[in-house]
Scaffold this motif. Structure first.
Motif, PDB file in Angstrom:
ATOM      1  N   VAL A  25       0.862  -1.173   0.000  1.00 54.96           N
ATOM      2  CA  VAL A  25       0.000   0.000   0.000  1.00 54.96           C
ATOM      3  C   VAL A  25       0.906   1.233   0.000  1.00 54.96           C
ATOM      4  N   THR A  26       0.396   2.353  -0.497  1.00 54.18           N
ATOM      5  CA  THR A  26       1.200   3.567  -0.605  1.00 54.18           C
ATOM      6  C   THR A  26       0.868   4.511   0.549  1.00 54.18           C
ATOM      7  N   PRO A  27       1.766   4.633   1.513  1.00 54.47           N
ATOM      8  CA  PRO A  27       1.485   5.516   2.657  1.00 54.47           C
ATOM      9  C   PRO A  27       1.764   6.976   2.319  1.00 54.47           C
ATOM     10  N   LEU A  28       0.975   7.861   2.912  1.00 53.37           N
ATOM     11  CA  LEU A  28       1.251   9.294   2.814  1.00 53.37           C
ATOM     12  C   LEU A  28       2.269   9.694   3.877  1.00 53.37           C
ATOM     13  N   SER A  29       2.171   9.057   5.047  1.00 55.45           N
ATOM     14  CA  SER A  29       3.137   9.283   6.127  1.00 55.45           C
ATOM     15  C   SER A  29       3.057   8.119   7.101  1.00 55.45           C
ATOM     16  N   ALA A  30       4.061   8.031   7.966  1.00 54.42           N
ATOM     17  CA  ALA A  30       4.084   6.977   8.981  1.00 54.42           C
ATOM     18  C   ALA A  30       4.838   7.487  10.206  1.00 54.42           C
ATOM     19  N   ALA A  31       4.324   7.132  11.371  1.00 55.83           N
ATOM     20  CA  ALA A  31       4.996   7.434  12.639  1.00 55.83           C
ATOM     21  C   ALA A  31       5.196   6.113  13.366  1.00 55.83           C
ATOM     22  N   VAL A  32       6.424   5.857  13.795  1.00 53.53           N
ATOM     23  CA  VAL A  32       6.757   4.583  14.424  1.00 53.53           C
ATOM     24  C   VAL A  32       7.260   4.841  15.843  1.00 53.53           C
ATOM     25  N   ASP A  33       6.704   4.087  16.798  1.00 50.02           N
ATOM     26  CA  ASP A  33       7.169   4.104  18.187  1.00 50.02           C
ATOM     27  C   ASP A  33       7.801   2.745  18.441  1.00 50.02           C
ATOM     28  N   LEU A  34       9.063   2.718  18.764  1.00 51.28           N
ATOM     29  CA  LEU A  34       9.776   1.453  18.915  1.00 51.28           C
ATOM     30  C   LEU A  34       9.463   0.739  20.223  1.00 51.28           C
ATOM     31  N   GLY A  35       8.686   1.345  21.083  1.00 49.24           N
ATOM     32  CA  GLY A  35       8.239   0.663  22.287  1.00 49.24           C
ATOM     33  C   GLY A  35       9.215   0.674  23.433  1.00 49.24           C
ATOM     34  N   TYR A  36      10.122   1.636  23.475  1.00 50.48           N
ATOM     35  CA  TYR A  36      11.078   1.674  24.576  1.00 50.48           C
ATOM     36  C   TYR A  36      10.412   2.022  25.899  1.00 50.48           C
ATOM     37  N   ASP A  37       9.369   2.841  25.861  1.00 53.74           N
ATOM     38  CA  ASP A  37       8.726   3.289  27.091  1.00 53.74           C
ATOM     39  C   ASP A  37       7.386   2.612  27.341  1.00 53.74           C
ATOM     40  N   ILE A  38       6.990   1.689  26.469  1.00 54.97           N
ATOM     41  CA  ILE A  38       5.727   0.971  26.617  1.00 54.97           C
ATOM     42  C   ILE A  38       5.973  -0.512  26.386  1.00 54.97           C
ATOM     43  N   GLY A  39       4.956  -1.327  26.616  1.00 46.85           N
ATOM     44  CA  GLY A  39       5.130  -2.772  26.499  1.00 46.85           C
ATOM     45  C   GLY A  39       5.368  -3.272  25.092  1.00 46.85           C
ATOM     46  N   SER A  40       4.811  -2.593  24.103  1.00 40.90           N
ATOM     47  CA  SER A  40       4.938  -3.051  22.726  1.00 40.90           C
ATOM     48  C   SER A  40       5.016  -1.846  21.806  1.00 40.90           C
ATOM     49  N   GLY A  41       5.810  -1.937  20.764  1.00 43.93           N
ATOM     50  CA  GLY A  41       5.946  -0.851  19.805  1.00 43.93           C
ATOM     51  C   GLY A  41       4.672  -0.667  18.998  1.00 43.93           C
ATOM     52  N   GLY A  42       4.636   0.404  18.190  1.00 43.24           N
ATOM     53  CA  GLY A  42       3.467   0.658  17.367  1.00 43.24           C
ATOM     54  C   GLY A  42       3.816   1.516  16.169  1.00 43.24           C
ATOM     55  N   ALA A  43       2.901   1.554  15.206  1.00 44.86           N
ATOM     56  CA  ALA A  43       3.078   2.384  14.021  1.00 44.86           C
ATOM     57  C   ALA A  43       1.723   2.927  13.606  1.00 44.86           C
ATOM     58  N   ASN A  44       1.700   4.186  13.188  1.00 44.40           N
ATOM     59  CA  ASN A  44       0.511   4.811  12.625  1.00 44.40           C
ATOM     60  C   ASN A  44       0.825   5.159  11.178  1.00 44.40           C
ATOM     61  N   VAL A  45       0.117   4.538  10.259  1.00 48.23           N
ATOM     62  CA  VAL A  45       0.360   4.733   8.835  1.00 48.23           C
ATOM     63  C   VAL A  45      -0.849   5.436   8.229  1.00 48.23           C
ATOM     64  N   VAL A  46      -0.639   6.622   7.639  1.00 49.39           N
ATOM     65  CA  VAL A  46      -1.713   7.386   7.018  1.00 49.39           C
ATOM     66  C   VAL A  46      -1.766   7.026   5.539  1.00 49.39           C
ATOM     67  N   ALA A  95       0.421  -2.641  15.891  1.00 49.93           N
ATOM     68  CA  ALA A  95       0.964  -2.925  17.220  1.00 49.93           C
ATOM     69  C   ALA A  95       2.047  -3.980  17.081  1.00 49.93           C
ATOM     70  N   GLY A  96       3.051  -3.919  17.940  1.00 51.80           N
ATOM     71  CA  GLY A  96       4.125  -4.904  17.923  1.00 51.80           C
ATOM     72  C   GLY A  96       3.621  -6.284  18.298  1.00 51.80           C
ATOM     73  N   TYR A  97       4.422  -7.293  18.009  1.00 48.77           N
ATOM     74  CA  TYR A  97       4.018  -8.678  18.248  1.00 48.77           C
ATOM     75  C   TYR A  97       3.724  -8.967  19.713  1.00 48.77           C
ATOM     76  N   LEU A  98       4.348  -8.236  20.621  1.00 42.07           N
ATOM     77  CA  LEU A  98       4.116  -8.473  22.041  1.00 42.07           C
ATOM     78  C   LEU A  98       2.676  -8.135  22.444  1.00 42.07           C
ATOM     79  N   LYS A  99       1.999  -7.335  21.638  1.00 41.98           N
ATOM     80  CA  LYS A  99       0.604  -6.976  21.923  1.00 41.98           C
ATOM     81  C   LYS A  99      -0.315  -8.198  21.871  1.00 41.98           C
ATOM     82  N   ARG A 100       0.104  -9.268  21.182  1.00 42.69           N
ATOM     83  CA  ARG A 100      -0.707 -10.494  21.141  1.00 42.69           C
ATOM     84  C   ARG A 100      -0.986 -11.033  22.534  1.00 42.69           C
ATOM     85  N   ALA A 101      -0.085 -10.783  23.448  1.00 42.68           N
ATOM     86  CA  ALA A 101      -0.267 -11.270  24.816  1.00 42.68           C
ATOM     87  C   ALA A 101      -1.455 -10.589  25.494  1.00 42.68           C
ATOM     88  N   HIS A 102      -1.875  -9.415  25.006  1.00 41.08           N
ATOM     89  CA  HIS A 102      -3.011  -8.708  25.586  1.00 41.08           C
ATOM     90  C   HIS A 102      -4.337  -9.320  25.159  1.00 41.08           C
TER      91      HIS A 102
END
Length: 129
Positions: A25-46, A95-102
């Protein structure tokens, strides 16, 4: 053009790519959080529009680079497709793979005489991680 001439080039063209369920898919923008301060990383793709085939828990990969070369900067699962908020929000949230545990809880589990590491490894494998 060789890799050396690519590196020596003065101008670089940024590349942003996204694969969802193996489909580009063709994103217009993306913001990635590597999850250093939370349990699992994440990405928001517009995206310009949300494809109808995107579903919860599909694989998502965000890649970034320049001059046609890119590397993965996020891999995970689709957590929200943003269709409920149209036309204000065409954003796919990953959401990062660790989110599966939720989402997956093991049934009654009993452990006897095992190390903490063995218990955590077993619980993560039961959650599909």
């Amino acid at each position: 053009m060789t890799l050396l001439t690519e590196i020596q080039a003065h101008g670089k063209t940024l590349v942003l790519e996204c694969l969802i369920a193996g489909r580009r898919v063709t994103p217009l923008s993306a913001a990635v959080d590597l999850g250093y301060d939370i349990g699992s990383g994440g990405a928001n793709v517009v995206l310009a529009e949300i494809p109808s085939w995107i579903n919860f828990n599909q694989e998502i990969e965000v890649r970034a680079g320049w001059n046609g070369y890119s590397i993965p900067i996020f891999k995970g699962l689709v957590e929200d497709d943003g269709r409920r908020h149209f036309p204000l929000d065409n954003e796919v949230k990953g959401a990062g793979y660790l989110k599966r545990a939720h989402y997956q809880y093991p049934n009654d589990v009993t452990y006897n005489s095992q190390t903490d590491t063995a218990i955590v490894d077993d619980l993560l494998s039961k959650a599909g991680i």
